[in-house]
Design a protein around this motif. Structure first.
Motif, mmCIF file in Angstrom:
data_model
loop_
_atom_site.group_PDB
_atom_site.id
_atom_site.type_symbol
_atom_site.label_atom_id
_atom_site.label_comp_id
_atom_site.label_asym_id
_atom_site.label_seq_id
_atom_site.Cartn_x
_atom_site.Cartn_y
_atom_site.Cartn_z
ATOM 1 N N ARG A 96 76.014 -0.714 61.450
ATOM 2 C CA ARG A 96 76.951 1.140 61.783
ATOM 3 C C ARG A 96 77.247 1.381 62.164
ATOM 4 O O ARG A 96 76.957 2.963 61.990
ATOM 5 C CB ARG A 96 74.971 1.198 62.428
ATOM 6 C CG ARG A 96 73.704 0.001 62.015
ATOM 7 C CD ARG A 96 73.298 0.974 60.404
ATOM 8 N NE ARG A 96 72.884 2.648 61.117
ATOM 9 C CZ ARG A 96 72.013 2.834 61.620
ATOM 10 N NH1 ARG A 96 71.360 2.022 62.113
ATOM 11 N NH2 ARG A 96 71.657 4.180 62.127
ATOM 12 N N GLU A 98 80.196 2.295 61.415
ATOM 13 C CA GLU A 98 81.363 2.359 60.761
ATOM 14 C C GLU A 98 81.606 4.129 60.502
ATOM 15 O O GLU A 98 82.431 4.757 59.772
ATOM 16 C CB GLU A 98 81.430 1.900 59.229
ATOM 17 C CG GLU A 98 82.308 2.188 58.249
ATOM 18 C CD GLU A 98 83.572 2.220 57.700
ATOM 19 O OE1 GLU A 98 84.358 3.180 57.547
ATOM 20 O OE2 GLU A 98 83.849 1.450 58.738
ATOM 21 N N ARG A 99 80.641 4.547 60.705
ATOM 22 C CA ARG A 99 80.333 6.621 60.693
ATOM 23 C C ARG A 99 80.867 6.820 62.011
ATOM 24 O O ARG A 99 80.893 8.244 61.417
ATOM 25 C CB ARG A 99 78.860 6.304 60.490
ATOM 26 C CG ARG A 99 77.802 6.114 61.439
ATOM 27 C CD ARG A 99 76.183 6.310 61.518
ATOM 28 N NE ARG A 99 76.101 7.706 62.493
ATOM 29 C CZ ARG A 99 75.227 7.815 62.447
ATOM 30 N NH1 ARG A 99 74.103 7.377 61.955
ATOM 31 N NH2 ARG A 99 74.457 8.878 63.170
ATOM 32 N N ASP A 102 86.213 4.911 60.982
ATOM 33 C CA ASP A 102 86.375 4.421 59.639
ATOM 34 C C ASP A 102 87.469 3.341 59.600
ATOM 35 O O ASP A 102 88.399 2.951 60.606
ATOM 36 C CB ASP A 102 88.039 5.812 59.607
ATOM 37 C CG ASP A 102 86.248 6.823 58.243
ATOM 38 O OD1 ASP A 102 85.434 6.637 58.383
ATOM 39 O OD2 ASP A 102 87.412 7.889 57.954
#
Length: 126
Positions: A96, A98-99, A102
């Protein structure tokens, strides 16, 4: 046949692969610093999609990790001694977040974190 066989099939992928993404330049503003973004390998994005098809997503993962994992504890040590709920929280975190960060999926793949999480999941999938 285990409940998480669909995810566990990715163990060999994480063992064998070395490049999980490439970084693409962003050309939205030609006069600005070119920020890049990760372009992930198809198999890695499929792993993430398959994760969402399981019951491993832990909605309160951040709160759980704040309460149960020391902030500066080595992630490999945490995974090694993790119970099932901790394993779910860590896996959810790496998927989760990653948003907000990056390249986190690439880092988790390259540093063997996804591999260690899947190997630990094997212990609970018997």
């Amino acid at each position: 046949m285990g409940k998480y066989d669909n995810l566990l099939q990715y163990i060999s992928y994480f063992q064998e692969s070395k490049e999980f993404c490439t970084w693409e330049a962003s050309n939205e503003k030609p006069d600005s610093i070119p920020w890049g973004y990760p372009e992930y390998d198809d198999k890695l994005t499929q792993f993430i999609d398959d994760f969402y098809k399981t019951d491993l997503l832990k909605q309160d993962y951040l709160e759980f990790l704040d309460k149960n994992v020391a902030r500066f504890e080595n992630i490999e040590d945490v995974i090694g001694k993790a119970d099932f709920e901790t394993l779910k929280a860590i896996l959810t975190y790496y998927v989760r977040q990653e948003r907000f960060s990056d390249g986190l999926w690439a880092t988790a793949a390259e540093e063997g974190i996804f591999l260690k999480l899947l190997e630990k999941l094997c212990q609970f999938d018997k």
